[in-house]
Motif scaffolding. Structure first.
Motif, PDB file in Angstrom:
ATOM      1  N   ARG A   1      77.191  20.673  71.331  1.00  5.30           N
ATOM      2  CA  ARG A   1      78.338  20.300  72.075  1.00  5.30           C
ATOM      3  C   ARG A   1      78.914  19.114  71.662  1.00  5.30           C
ATOM      4  O   ARG A   1      80.073  18.850  71.369  1.00  5.30           O
TER       5      ARG A   1
ATOM      6  N   PRO B   1      67.892  23.430  76.099  1.00  3.18           N
ATOM      7  CA  PRO B   1      69.204  23.084  76.536  1.00  3.18           C
ATOM      8  C   PRO B   1      69.687  21.775  75.989  1.00  3.18           C
ATOM      9  O   PRO B   1      70.838  21.366  75.681  1.00  3.18           O
TER      10      PRO B   1
ATOM     11  N   THR C   1      70.372  28.336  68.584  1.00  2.00           N
ATOM     12  CA  THR C   1      71.712  27.790  69.185  1.00  2.00           C
ATOM     13  C   THR C   1      72.697  28.008  68.152  1.00  2.00           C
ATOM     14  O   THR C   1      73.698  28.430  68.541  1.00  2.00           O
TER      15      THR C   1
ATOM     16  N   GLU D   1      77.247   9.645  72.558  1.00  3.51           N
ATOM     17  CA  GLU D   1      76.892  10.501  73.449  1.00  3.51           C
ATOM     18  C   GLU D   1      76.080  11.647  72.677  1.00  3.51           C
ATOM     19  O   GLU D   1      75.067  11.932  73.102  1.00  3.51           O
TER      20      GLU D   1
ATOM     21  N   ASP E   1      79.216  33.836  68.412  1.00  2.12           N
ATOM     22  CA  ASP E   1      80.322  33.959  69.305  1.00  2.12           C
ATOM     23  C   ASP E   1      81.709  34.024  68.484  1.00  2.12           C
ATOM     24  O   ASP E   1      82.632  34.601  69.075  1.00  2.12           O
TER      25      ASP E   1
ATOM     26  N   GLU F   1      73.638  31.706  67.872  1.00  4.88           N
ATOM     27  CA  GLU F   1      74.472  31.847  69.152  1.00  4.88           C
ATOM     28  C   GLU F   1      76.044  31.545  69.021  1.00  4.88           C
ATOM     29  O   GLU F   1      76.872  32.236  69.137  1.00  4.88           O
ATOM     30  N   ARG F   2      76.257  30.422  68.342  1.00  2.59           N
ATOM     31  CA  ARG F   2      77.374  29.757  68.100  1.00  2.59           C
ATOM     32  C   ARG F   2      78.232  30.633  67.055  1.00  2.59           C
ATOM     33  O   ARG F   2      79.285  30.916  67.102  1.00  2.59           O
TER      34      ARG F   2
ATOM     35  N   LYS G   1      91.984  28.197  72.846  1.00  6.08           N
ATOM     36  CA  LYS G   1      91.045  27.800  73.461  1.00  6.08           C
ATOM     37  C   LYS G   1      90.091  26.996  72.786  1.00  6.08           C
ATOM     38  O   LYS G   1      89.150  26.044  73.191  1.00  6.08           O
ATOM     39  N   VAL G   2      89.792  27.429  71.288  1.00 10.26           N
ATOM     40  CA  VAL G   2      88.668  26.945  70.699  1.00 10.26           C
ATOM     41  C   VAL G   2      89.420  25.761  69.643  1.00 10.26           C
ATOM     42  O   VAL G   2      90.122  26.415  68.740  1.00 10.26           O
TER      43      VAL G   2
ATOM     44  N   ASN H   1      82.644  45.279  71.195  1.00  6.45           N
ATOM     45  CA  ASN H   1      81.695  44.257  71.606  1.00  6.45           C
ATOM     46  C   ASN H   1      80.162  44.894  71.942  1.00  6.45           C
ATOM     47  O   ASN H   1      79.209  44.251  71.693  1.00  6.45           O
TER      48      ASN H   1
ATOM     49  N   ARG I   1      71.252  22.498  72.940  1.00 10.50           N
ATOM     50  CA  ARG I   1      72.577  23.000  73.049  1.00 10.50           C
ATOM     51  C   ARG I   1      73.565  21.908  73.184  1.00 10.50           C
ATOM     52  O   ARG I   1      74.680  21.807  72.860  1.00 10.50           O
TER      53      ARG I   1
ATOM     54  N   LYS J   1      76.773  45.077  70.271  1.00 13.90           N
ATOM     55  CA  LYS J   1      75.892  44.027  70.747  1.00 13.90           C
ATOM     56  C   LYS J   1      74.387  44.478  70.754  1.00 13.90           C
ATOM     57  O   LYS J   1      73.907  45.405  71.324  1.00 13.90           O
TER      58      LYS J   1
END
Lengths: 162, 747
Positions: free
Chosen positions: B355, B348, B472, B393, B479, B475-476, B275-276, B162, B351, B166
């Motif tokens: 989500r 934000p 964003t 939402e 991940d 980053e996803r 988890k995902v 990692n 982001r 990175k």
């Protein structure tokens, strides 16, 4: 299967060994050294507390801690507060991302602590009531009781990760 | 020196060191120290246990005098009591007294387990030095964690996958563009031509206004017009070639990225998928890469050109009139400041939009495949309401983003217009007063250049918006790309056909450290044995199989096959040797033939037919109109549960595995089908080590031995007759099932 529900004065609960509880039901039945566990550790802290014996078998369920007799209530509260460690974050001192981890340094009701969060998407859960639940890389839990009530600097540090 | 060569998880604080030196006799040496992070009342603070050959010293402000000392020989039982977010080492002494030694968060619980085992073993007569090896192993395991990022290393002392890989986000994404660098440079060269051509018209305007028209020079007028036509022609034709190549670069780059994400998703451990949600992964492969593609095209097609245009214009403007150039630069800092102001606010929101969108996609991927369940519970309205709520939402966040995203460019445009007005005002007055040699032609040309100059400024200001959105997404995507894959040692052993000896030694496992799922599993299975695994739901049967299949590697203890630790075996070569038939077999949207041949794509037609025959599937396949060419729907729609199960057995037959695992293979079928499947299984297992999880104990009649699992522990292990004689859990289960059979028969 009939479940024994404890409420009001139908049982007397006293402290047993360590965090365990002794329960004396009104009908005469007595259970020693039961472990209190929340059935809803996130959505209902004081409601539906299951009481398990050492083999994990449920002996009774407390409907609402607040409706118990005062002594019993204190005994149960002490037991669950000992069992559940979810420090409440009162201030965020640092919050940044490094090496793919979200690093946080915080002030909590249990003192200052520093921890890493693996995934800010799955380990940071904002709830609709303003609470934010966090889980660190070692599976420890934390809670921000109300994100709106944090000081401005803490909110600013945390907001872009929320 | 009591702390010489002491094993410790953290540096020992001076305060504890001094206390320990006073308390521990000088002749004793501390073998290991464990630093906790909570005091006994659950507040953060330092605590420590220091362990010598015969004693344990615990340091915590809530012990009397701040420390506790007791002989290990007095310990009858030592265990780590895991609670919620914290744990304690709890001791039961010979006197019957119980006490908590220290309290800590889960961060140190693995070491505490080793310490507790040390106390029990030494109290039971074990040699401290020998037992220390186990503790040292646990400490070493902790050192297998990267000190920088905290992730587990692939092996002791190796570089962190990692951290070494990175870098900056751009650097990582840059690696995907690098294969296209030749084309990229070619395009940059083309963009120089288009930029140069774009700068010709304003200068020609100056010539026309100041010289050619006032002097009535027709010949020059025609020459300039032809030159202008040529400049436009070159600009647009070269621009088209450049656009084509840049688009190809963008597409190829994103295709590579998408391939990598998909490939990585295949090798992510099951713990990642625990988890995902798969919906979120799907959204990353499709939505996020598309988002990134749009950004890459925008950057690669426009940003380079805009940059050259901006530099070129500044050079020409300075050469024409440096004072007006400075005036036209006034809005630039304002534009940059506005971009930064909005950028911080919009990031934000993007982001959050992501989500919310991932939640919407998750509902789609979770509920549409389960549409039968929704219909059967007539909960269509509930499903619609949930989808609408989540969509609302998303809409709320998107509206917020839209507000900022639209205020932003218009604010920028307003300041840019103010800049033009400034040039008109100052330049105009200079032209009227004939100051600084400003002519009308020069002013018109300058305004034309200035408007062109604001184009790139505006472009870069707006770029922030799509950059934030792309960031964003990037980053996803990273991940997943950066997630730790299933561990496979570099020097892993490739195994051939396995004999099938399976051994579990001191295996402990917990999914999330809060509760042990498997405790102290010690079993040996001989080659060719058929082992039935029974136990109530949630007892740990499937977890046992999950560990053997290496779906989870983070267990304590060792699992070996043919005396080789399975972690030392190459993952692919290991899994190739195991045939795994699950309760709900997964079929793909493909033909029956290809679904069977999935386990061995090189298999011949006859081998596939033979496999289907062995699995009692050939007969029903032959009766279907399209037979082996029958196209199955998603997840095998079109076949019954029993038919799908027989196809999955055929798959296992074709794989010709060394070992077989059946996880409740006949749980969801009727008795007649069960008989067919059972027959197929019996043909398949002959001579192979076989593990069979079963609820219906009648299906285990061929088993040599039965393993009874309860609450994560093996409580009985022996032949049917031995376990019946034992009159334990197995006997009880048999009795319950016989009773229900009697009831069934009497009805």
């Amino acid at each position: 299967m009939d479940r024994i529900y404890i409420e009001y004065d139908n049982a007397r609960i006293t402290k047993g060994d360590g965090i365990l509880l002794n329960v004396e039901i009104y009908g005469g039945e007595t259970f020693l050294n039961l472990e209190a566990r929340r059935l809803f550790p996130i959505t209902g802290l004081d409601r539906y507390i299951t009481l398990l014996d050492e083999d994990g078998n449920e002996k009774a369920v407390i409907r609402d801690i607040n409706n118990l007799m005062e002594d019993s209530k204190q005994a149960v509260l002490n037991a669950v507060n000992e069992y559940y460690l979810v420090p409440k974050i009162t201030k965020i001192l640092e919050c940044y991302e490094k090496f793919g981890l979200m690093k946080m340094s915080v002030e909590t009701d249990r003192g200052m602590y520093f921890f890493d969060i693996k995934s800010r998407y799955s380990d940071v859960k904002p709830l609709f009531d303003g609470r934010v639940l966090l889980k660190d890389a070692s599976d420890n839990r934390y809670e921000i009781p109300d994100i709106r009530k944090l000081d401005k600097k803490s909110r600013k540090l945390f907001n872009s990760y929320l | 020196m009591i702390f010489e060569n002491t094993l410790t998880n953290l540096p020992i604080p001076k305060e504890f060191k001094e206390k320990a030196e006073k308390l521990i006799p000088p002749g004793e040496k501390v073998l290991f120290a464990l630093l906790g992070d909570l005091n006994l009342h659950g507040h953060y603070g330092a605590s420590m246990i220091a362990v010598t050959r015969g004693s344990v010293y615990a340091f915590d402000e809530f012990h009397k005098g701040g420390a506790l000392n007791l002989s290990i020989g007095y310990i009858e039982e030592a265990k780590v009591k895991r609670m919620y977010g914290n744990a304690v080492i709890r001791l039961k002494l010979e006197s019957g007294e119980q006490l908590n030694l220290i309290r800590f968060t889960y961060s140190v619980s693995a070491l505490a387990d080793a310490a507790a085992a040390f106390f029990e073993n030494v109290a039971g007569g074990g040699e401290p030095e020998k037992e220390l090896e186990m503790v040292a192993g646990a400490y070493e395991k902790m050192r297998l964690v990267c000190p920088k990022c905290g992730r587990k290393l692939s092996r002791a002392g190796s570089a962190c996958i990692n951290c070494t890989s990175k870098g900056k986000l751009a650097k990582k994404l840059g690696a995907y563009i690098m294969p296209e660098k030749k084309t990229l440079f070619f395009c940059i060269a083309l963009s120089l031509i288009t930029t140069a051509m774009a700068l010709v018209p304003p200068y020609a305007t100056k010539m026309l206004v100041d010289d050619i028209i006032p002097n009535k020079n027709i010949k020059m007028l025609l020459t300039v017009i032809i030159a202008l036509a040529a400049a436009h022609g070159i600009q647009h034709s070269v621009g088209a070639v450049r656009g084509h190549h840049l688009r190809i670069i963008g597409d190829r780059t994103v295709a590579r990225l998408r391939n990598d994400i998909y490939a990585k998703a295949q090798y992510l451990p099951m713990s990642f998928y625990d988890k995902v949600s798969t919906g979120s992964v799907i959204s990353r492969v499709s939505g996020d890469t598309n988002n990134l593609q749009a950004f890459m095209l925008r950057v690669s097609q426009d940003a380079v050109v805009q940059f050259f245009q901006m530099v070129g214009i500044i050079v020409i403007m300075v050469a024409m009139e440096w004072r007006l150039t400075l005036l036209s630069l006034i809005p630039v800092p304002i534009v940059v400041a506005v971009a930064r102001f909005f950028g911080k606010r919009i990031s934000p929101i993007y982001r959050r939009i992501w989500r919310r969108w991932a939640s919407v996609s998750s509902i789609l991927s979770d509920t549409l495949p389960g549409v039968r369940v929704i219909k059967s519970f007539t909960s269509e309205q509930r499903a619609i309401k949930k989808f609408e709520d989540y969509n609302a939402e998303w809409l709320k966040e998107d509206v917020k983003a839209s507000k900022i995203a639209n205020i932003f460019p218009h604010t920028v445009t307003f300041f840019v217009t103010c800049g033009s007005l400034l040039i008109w005002g100052v330049g105009g007055s200079w032209a009227i007063g004939e100051i600084n040699g400003i002519t009308v032609g020069l002013l018109v040309a300058f305004l034309s250049y200035a408007s062109k100059f604001y184009e790139p400024v505006n472009f870069f200001a707006n770029l922030n918006d799509s950059y934030q959105s792309a960031l964003t997404s990037a980053e996803r995507i990273l991940d997943i790309i950066d997630a730790e894959p299933e561990q496979n040692k570099e020097d892993a052993i490739e195994v051939g056909r396995l004999k099938g000896k399976i051994e579990f030694k001191n295996v402990n496992f917990s999914f999330d450290k809060t509760k042990k799922t498997l405790t102290d599993i010690n079993i040996t299975i001989e080659p060719g044995e058929i082992i039935g695994i029974v136990g109530t739901t949630g007892s740990g049967k499937s977890t046992l199989i999950n560990l053997l299949m290496r779906y989870y590697d983070n267990y304590e203890g060792d699992i070996s096959v043919d005396d080789i630790n399975i972690k030392d075996i190459d993952l692919q070569s290991f899994r190739e040797k195991i045939g795994y038939v699950q309760q709900e077999p997964m079929m793909f949207r493909d033909t029956i033939f290809r679904n069977i041949a999935y386990s061995n794509p090189k298999a011949s037609v006859e081998e596939v037919i033979h496999a289907a025959d062995v699995a009692n599937a050939h007969a029903f396949i032959a009766k279907i109109p399209d037979a082996y060419d029958t196209m199955l729907g998603e997840r095998g729609v079109g076949l019954s549960g029993g038919e799908r199960q027989r196809l999955s057995i055929a798959r296992a037959v074709l794989k010709n595995p060394s070992m077989l695992i059946f996880d409740e293979a006949t749980a969801a079928v009727d008795s007649e089908t069960e008989h067919l499947i059972q027959e197929a299984i019996e043909r398949l297992i002959s001579g192979r080590t076989t593990l069979m999880i079963a609820h219906r104990l009648s299906t285990l009649r061929k088993a040599n031995r039965i393993l009874v699992v309860d609450k994560g522990e093996v409580i009985e292990f022996g032949s049917h007759d031995e376990l019946m004689a034992l009159k334990g859990k197995y006997h009880k289960l048999i009795e319950i099932q016989s009773m229900s059979l009697t009831i069934d028969n009497s009805q």
